[in-house]
Scaffold this active site. Structure first.
Site: not given
Ligand code: PEP
Length: 261
Positions: A12-13, A103, A240-241
């Protein structure tokens, strides 16, 4: 040869506070339930920001959702005067199974090098966490050295310092593919993942190489996941996105419905 259980991991960052995190995990669970897809053949893990982990843990455990969860980073140290750091011991107490290490955003924005990434990997293993070790080449590296040289070198540096039977996950994430909408081709991903598996066999052991899951990451979507999962050395994805859209993430998790061998 062992069968490796695929892992779909949502990074989710720095997105979602703890309230949104809970609503979001519930939405993924409902979407999969509506689709009658039980996450048994595929392992699903989410990687929320630190401040969300306790809430996500409580939801997943109290509702027996069957998802794993982990952190996006950890300290190389166990405790003491390290302002702002989070110990692997604390993550283990929250029942985190995984922790992402190295990362490319941390390598680039926080200047993390192989030495620090190795120390963090050792810290994760000390506390019973499974490190998800991220490696990958920039577009400059790709032009100068080809696809495998840099990720292979990054992985070799870490593996030189850990026990042969360590449980790890490796994520091959070409930096040029992250968030760009331009994924690697499945054949490119397969080539590098196969090279990474050979490094694990040489540096750790053939048995560990056989059991270690190697993920591809970089612009994975529901429309391309099946093509990566057909490759023999790709055992899942670090997303990710697309992991920030519950319906899209749930579709990615259901890739076995679209993989034709
Ligand atoms: C990532 O940041 O790990 C990643 C793979 O991002 P995206 O899926 O958005 O390319």
């Amino acid at each position: 040869m062992l069968t490796r259980r695929p892992l779909i991991a949502g990074n989710w960052k720095m997105n979602f506070d703890h309230l949104r995190a809970v609503a979001f995990v519930q939405k993924i669970a409902w979407t999969l339930k509506d689709a009658k897809f039980a996450p048994t053949e595929v392992e699903v893990s989410v990687f929320p920001p630190f401040t969300d982990i306790r809430s996500v843990q409580t939801l997943i455990e109290s509702d027996s959702l069957g998802f794993a969860f982990g952190a996006q980073d950890l300290s190389p140290f166990d405790d003491g005067a390290h302002t702002g750091d989070v110990s692997g011991e604390f993550l283990a107490k929250l029942n985190c199974r995984y922790v992402i290490i190295g990362h490319s955003e941390r390598r680039q924005n926080h200047h993390e090098d192989d030495e620090l990434i190795t120390a963090k990997t050792k810290a994760a293993l000390r506390h019973g966490l499974v490190p998800v070790i991220c490696v990958g080449e920039t577009s400059d590296d790709l032009d100068k050295f080809g696809a495998s040289a840099v990720p292979v070198g990054q992985l070799r540096a870490v593996l030189a310092e850990i026990p042969a039977d360590s449980e790890i996950v490796v994520a091959y994430e070409p930096v040029w593919a992250i968030g760009s909408g331009q994924a690697a081709t499945p054949a490119q991903a397969q080539d590098v993942c196969a090279a990474l598996r050979s490094v694990i066999a040489e540096s750790l052991s053939p048995e560990t190489a056989d059991s270690t899951r190697i993920l591809y990451g970089g612009s994975v979507k529901s429309g391309n996941i099946a093509s990566f999962m057909r490759e023999k050395d790709v055992d899942g994805a670090l997303v990710g996105g697309a992991s920030l859209d519950a319906e899209e993430f749930a579709k990615i998790v259901q890739f076995p419905r679209h993989v034709i061998a």
